[in-house]
Design an enzyme around this catalytic site. Structure first.
Site, PDB file in Angstrom:
ATOM      1  N   CYS A 230       0.839  -1.201   0.000  1.00 42.07           N
ATOM      2  CA  CYS A 230       0.000   0.000   0.000  1.00 42.07           C
ATOM      3  C   CYS A 230       0.871   1.247   0.000  1.00 42.07           C
ATOM      4  CB  CYS A 230      -0.902  -0.004   1.227  1.00 42.07           C
ATOM      5  SG  CYS A 230       0.025  -0.244   2.747  1.00 42.07           S
TER       6      CYS A 230
ATOM      7  N   GLU B 291      -3.926   1.607  -8.144  1.00 43.51           N
ATOM      8  CA  GLU B 291      -2.782   0.984  -7.459  1.00 43.51           C
ATOM      9  C   GLU B 291      -2.186  -0.051  -8.400  1.00 43.51           C
ATOM     10  OE1 GLU B 291      -4.625  -0.457  -3.712  1.00 43.51           O
ATOM     11  OE2 GLU B 291      -2.767   0.231  -2.802  1.00 43.51           O
TER      12      GLU B 291
HETATM   13  P1  NAD Z   1      -8.844  -7.050  -0.271  1.00 46.85           P
HETATM   14  O1  NAD Z   1      -9.588  -5.870   0.207  1.00 46.85           O
HETATM   15  O2  NAD Z   1      -9.307  -7.741  -1.478  1.00 46.85           O
HETATM   16  O3  NAD Z   1      -8.791  -8.151   0.870  1.00 46.85           O
HETATM   17  C1  NAD Z   1      -8.375  -7.838   2.180  1.00 46.85           C
HETATM   18  C2  NAD Z   1      -9.049  -8.800   3.123  1.00 46.85           C
HETATM   19  O4  NAD Z   1     -10.453  -8.577   3.088  1.00 46.85           O
HETATM   20  C3  NAD Z   1      -8.844 -10.261   2.778  1.00 46.85           C
HETATM   21  O5  NAD Z   1      -8.695 -10.994   3.963  1.00 46.85           O
HETATM   22  C4  NAD Z   1     -10.142 -10.614   2.080  1.00 46.85           C
HETATM   23  O6  NAD Z   1     -10.477 -11.976   2.154  1.00 46.85           O
HETATM   24  C5  NAD Z   1     -11.120  -9.794   2.883  1.00 46.85           C
HETATM   25  N1  NAD Z   1     -12.386  -9.557   2.193  1.00 46.85           N
HETATM   26  C6  NAD Z   1     -12.609  -9.483   0.854  1.00 46.85           C
HETATM   27  N2  NAD Z   1     -13.911  -9.279   0.613  1.00 46.85           N
HETATM   28  C7  NAD Z   1     -14.535  -9.208   1.816  1.00 46.85           C
HETATM   29  C8  NAD Z   1     -15.879  -9.020   2.224  1.00 46.85           C
HETATM   30  N3  NAD Z   1     -16.862  -8.860   1.338  1.00 46.85           N
HETATM   31  N4  NAD Z   1     -16.154  -9.006   3.546  1.00 46.85           N
HETATM   32  C9  NAD Z   1     -15.173  -9.165   4.444  1.00 46.85           C
HETATM   33  N5  NAD Z   1     -13.870  -9.369   4.130  1.00 46.85           N
HETATM   34  C10 NAD Z   1     -13.553  -9.382   2.828  1.00 46.85           C
HETATM   35  O7  NAD Z   1      -7.319  -6.589  -0.395  1.00 46.85           O
HETATM   36  P2  NAD Z   1      -6.045  -7.470  -0.796  1.00 46.85           P
HETATM   37  O8  NAD Z   1      -6.069  -7.677  -2.253  1.00 46.85           O
HETATM   38  O9  NAD Z   1      -5.937  -8.670   0.081  1.00 46.85           O
HETATM   39  O10 NAD Z   1      -4.870  -6.499  -0.368  1.00 46.85           O
HETATM   40  C11 NAD Z   1      -4.438  -5.477  -1.154  1.00 46.85           C
HETATM   41  C12 NAD Z   1      -5.014  -4.151  -0.693  1.00 46.85           C
HETATM   42  O11 NAD Z   1      -4.670  -3.934   0.679  1.00 46.85           O
HETATM   43  C13 NAD Z   1      -4.435  -2.978  -1.444  1.00 46.85           C
HETATM   44  O12 NAD Z   1      -5.437  -2.052  -1.741  1.00 46.85           O
HETATM   45  C14 NAD Z   1      -3.432  -2.395  -0.445  1.00 46.85           C
HETATM   46  O13 NAD Z   1      -3.147  -1.042  -0.673  1.00 46.85           O
HETATM   47  C15 NAD Z   1      -4.135  -2.624   0.841  1.00 46.85           C
HETATM   48  N6  NAD Z   1      -3.198  -2.589   1.974  1.00 46.85           N
HETATM   49  C16 NAD Z   1      -3.249  -1.527   2.813  1.00 46.85           C
HETATM   50  C17 NAD Z   1      -2.354  -1.452   3.884  1.00 46.85           C
HETATM   51  C18 NAD Z   1      -2.378  -0.288   4.817  1.00 46.85           C
HETATM   52  O14 NAD Z   1      -1.821  -0.413   5.903  1.00 46.85           O
HETATM   53  N7  NAD Z   1      -2.990   0.830   4.470  1.00 46.85           N
HETATM   54  C19 NAD Z   1      -1.420  -2.475   4.087  1.00 46.85           C
HETATM   55  C20 NAD Z   1      -1.402  -3.542   3.196  1.00 46.85           C
HETATM   56  C21 NAD Z   1      -2.314  -3.589   2.147  1.00 46.85           C
END
Ligand code: NAD
Length: 484
Positions: free
Chosen positions: A291, A388
Site C-alpha cells: 500500500c 494501485e
Molecule cells: P482485499 O480488500 O481484497 O482483501 C483484504 C481482506 O479482506 C482479505 O482478507 C479478504 O479476504 C477480505 N475480504 C474481501 N472481501 C470481503 C468481504 N466482502 N467481507 C469481508 N472481508 C472481505 O485486499 P487485498 O487484495 O488482500 O490487499 C491489497 C489491498 O490492501 C491494497 O489495496 C493495499 O493497498 C491494501 N493494503 C493496505 C495497507 C495499509 O496499511 N494501508 C497495508 C497492506 C495492504
C-alpha cells in the site's frame, strides 16, 4: 537453523477457543506457491457455523480477559516476541512459499512484525488515565481507559505476518478478544502466528482464527453479531467501505488501513543517488505489492533523464526468480489476476504515449513473475496514475514547478503516504505540510516503523496502527464524575 519449513509442522486448521479444529464438513482449500504453482497445503475453509463458534468464544472470553493484569498481557506479548524470533527462519520460509517475497524480505518482515509484539508488550503496562476537577470544583473527574471489547480483524495477503501482528499485539495489550480472518491466499503464516500465541500462554478464546474462501460469509456474521465492538481492517478501499457500512449497523469502532496511490517526488536539488536508492525501496519492496509503494513518480524536468536512466539500470540488474532460491531479488506477484492487471496497466500507458526504459514484459516459465519496469513520459490520463499498480512498475512523469507537483500529487482520492527528495529543509517542510497524506518520507523510501503511527487520510483510511496511538484504537475512554 534452516531456512525451510517442515510441511508436517504447518498449522492448517481453524483456531477456535484455544483448540485446533476442522472446518464444518472438513472443507479445505489449497494454498498455492505463486513462484512454482505447487500446492503447499490444504487449509480449513471456515463456514458461517465456524464463524459463529469463533465469535461466541471471543464473546465468552472477553469479561475475564478484560480484567487480566497489564503485566500478564505484557508477558504474553514478550514471550510471543521471543518465539517469533526463535522461529524466524521457519516463519520466513512459510511466508515466501505462500506469498512469493524473497527470503531476505520475508526475514525482514518477521523482524518488523515481531517488533509490534515487543512494542505493545511495553505499551500494555503504560495504559494511563487522567484526573481533573470541574471548573466549579463540585466534581472530581476520573478518566480511565478500558478495552473496547471483542474485535473483528481482517488482513490482506501482502504482509501476512506484519499485518496480523500489528492488530493482534495492541488488541492483546488493551485486553480485547479477537476473531481474525486472514487473507485466503496467505493463511499459513497467520495460523503459525496463532500457534505462537498459544505457546506464549494466551488464554483460550482470546484469539480465534478462521481462514475461509468465502470472506463475506464469515466476516459478515461477525459484523452483525452484536458481540463484536470493533473492526480493524487492512485491505482495499472497496472492501473497507463495505465493512464501514456494516459497522454502522452496530455503531462499531472502526480502524481502516486501505489502499494508496503514493507520489514519489524528486525536486531539482535532490541528491539523485539518494533518490534512486529511495525509489528502489519505495517501488521494489514486496515486488511493488505494498500500500506504501510509490505509484506515481514526479521528477523535476532538469533531473528526470538522469534519475530515470539510473533507476532503469538498477532495476534491470535485479534478479527475478523464486524467492526461496538465494540470489533472487524479485519474486512473483501473488496471483494471475495481479499479473494480468500489471500487464494491462503497462499496455494502456504505452498506448497513451509512455516509453519503456526497461522491462515491460514477463519472463518465460511458471510463476506470476513480471520484470521490473521503468516507464517514462507517462501521461496524466494513463490508468496507472489513478490505480494501485501493485507490481514492479515505476511510472515517471516530469514536472516544472513545485506548485504544479503538489497539485498533481494531491489529485487523488487516496492519501496514505508521499515521498519527497530534496536537500533543502524548507522545501521538505513545505511538502510535509502540503501533501494530503498520513505519512511523509523525506529522503527515504521507507516509512513503515512499529514506533510510528501508520495510517492514511482521505480514502486511505481511518485510525493509526503502531506507535503510541496504536493501542488507543483498542481502548475506550470512560469518565467517572465524583461529587466532592
Ligand atoms: P482485499 O480488500 O481484497 O482483501 C483484504 C481482506 O479482506 C482479505 O482478507 C479478504 O479476504 C477480505 N475480504 C474481501 N472481501 C470481503 C468481504 N466482502 N467481507 C469481508 N472481508 C472481505 O485486499 P487485498 O487484495 O488482500 O490487499 C491489497 C489491498 O490492501 C491494497 O489495496 C493495499 O493497498 C491494501 N493494503 C493496505 C495497507 C495499509 O496499511 N494501508 C497495508 C497492506 C495492504
Amino acid at each position: 537453523m534452516s531456512t525451510s519449513f517442515d510441511p508436517a509442522d504447518l498449522r492448517t486448521d481453524l483456531f477456535i477457543d484455544g483448540a485446533w479444529r476442522k472446518a464444518t464438513g472438513s472443507a479445505t482449500f489449497p494454498v498455492e506457491n505463486p513462484a512454482t504453482h505447487e500446492i503447499i497445503a490444504h487449509v480449513a475453509d471456515g463456514s458461517p457455523a465456524d464463524a459463529e463458534l469463533a465469535i461466541q468464544a471471543a464473546g465468552r472470553a472477553q469479561a475475564e480477559w478484560g480484567k487480566s493484569t497489564p503485566r500478564e498481557r505484557a508477558d504474553i506479548l514478550r514471550r510471543a516476541f521471543d518465539l517469533v524470533l526463535a522461529n524466524a527462519d521457519r516463519l520466513a520460509a512459510i511466508m515466501t512459499a505462500e506469498m512469493g517475497k524473497p527470503l531476505a524480505e520475508a526475514k525482514g518482515e518477521v523482524a518488523y512484525g515481531a517488533e509490534f509484539l515487543r512494542w505493545f508488550s511495553e505499551e500494555a503496562v503504560r495504559i494511563g488515565g487522567d484526573s481533573t476537577t470541574s471548573v466549579d470544583r463540585s466534581t472530581r473527574i476520573l478518566i480511565t481507559q478500558e478495552p473496547v471489547g471483542p474485535c473483528v480483524l481482517v488482513t490482506p495477503w501482502n504482509f501476512p505476518l506484519a499485518m496480523g501482528a500489528r492488530k493482534i499485539a495492541p488488541a492483546v495489550a488493551a485486553g480485547c478478544t479477537m476473531v481474525f480472518k486472514p487473507a485466503e491466499l496467505t493463511p499459513l503464516t497467520s495460523l503459525a502466528l496463532a500457534d505462537i500465541f498459544r505457546q506464549a500462554g494466551l488464554p483460550d478464546g482470546v484469539l480465534n482464527v478462521v481462514p475461509t474462501t468465502k470472506a463475506s460469509t464469515v466476516v459478515g456474521p461477525w459484523m452483525s453479531s452484536g458481540i463484536a465492538r470493533k473492526v480493524s481492517f487492512t485491505g482495499s478501499t472497496e472492501v473497507g467501505k463495505l465493512l464501514l457500512r456494516q459497522a454502522s449497523d452496530n455503531v462499531m469502532r472502526s480502524s481502516m488501513e486501505l489502499g494508496g496511490n503514493a507520489p514519489f517526488i524528486v525536486l531539482a536539488d535532490a541528491d539523485i543517488e539518494k533518490a534512486v536508492d529511495g525509489a528502489l525501496k519505495a517501488k521494489m519492496r514486496n515486488m511493488g505489492e505494498a500500500c506504501t509503494a510509490a505509484n506515481r513518480f514526479f521528477v523535476h524536468r532538469s533531473v528526470v533523464e538522469e534519475f530515470s536512466e539510473k533507476l532503469a539500470k538498477k532495476l534491470s540488474e535485479l534478479k527475478v526468480g523464486d524467492g526461496a532460491a538465494s540470489g533472487n531479488d524479485v519474486g512473483p506477484l501473488i496471483e494471475q489476476k495481479g499479473l494480468d492487471k500489471v500487464e494491462s496497466l503497462v499496455a494502456d500507458a504505452v498506448a497513451k504515449g509512455a516509453r519503456i526504459l526497461t522491462g515491460g514484459n514477463r519472463p518465460d516459465g511458471p510463476g506470476y513473475f513480471y520484470n521490473p519496469t521503468v516507464l517514462v513520459d507517462v501521461p496524466k490520463d494513463a490508468l496507472l496514475m489513478s490505480t494501485e499498480i501493485f507490481g514492479p512498475v515505476a511510472a515517471i512523469t516530469a514536472f516544472d514547478s513545485e506548485d504544479e507537483v503538489i497539485k498533481l500529487a494531491n489529485d487523488t482520492d487516496w492519501g496514505l503516504v508521499g515521498y519527497v527528495f530534496t536537500e533543502a529543509m524548507d522545501k521538505a517542510l513545505r511538502f510535509s505540510t502540503e501533501l494530503e497524506v498520513g505519512m511523509v518520507g523525506v529522503n527515504t523510501g521507507l516509512v513503515s516503523n512499529p514506533t510510528a503511527p501508520f495510517g492514511g487520510v482521505k480514502q486511505s483510511g481511518l485510525g493509526r496502527e503502531g506507535g503510541k496511538t496504536g493501542i488507543e484504537e483498542f481502548l475506550e475512554t470512560k469518565y467517572t464524575a465524583i461529587a466532592v
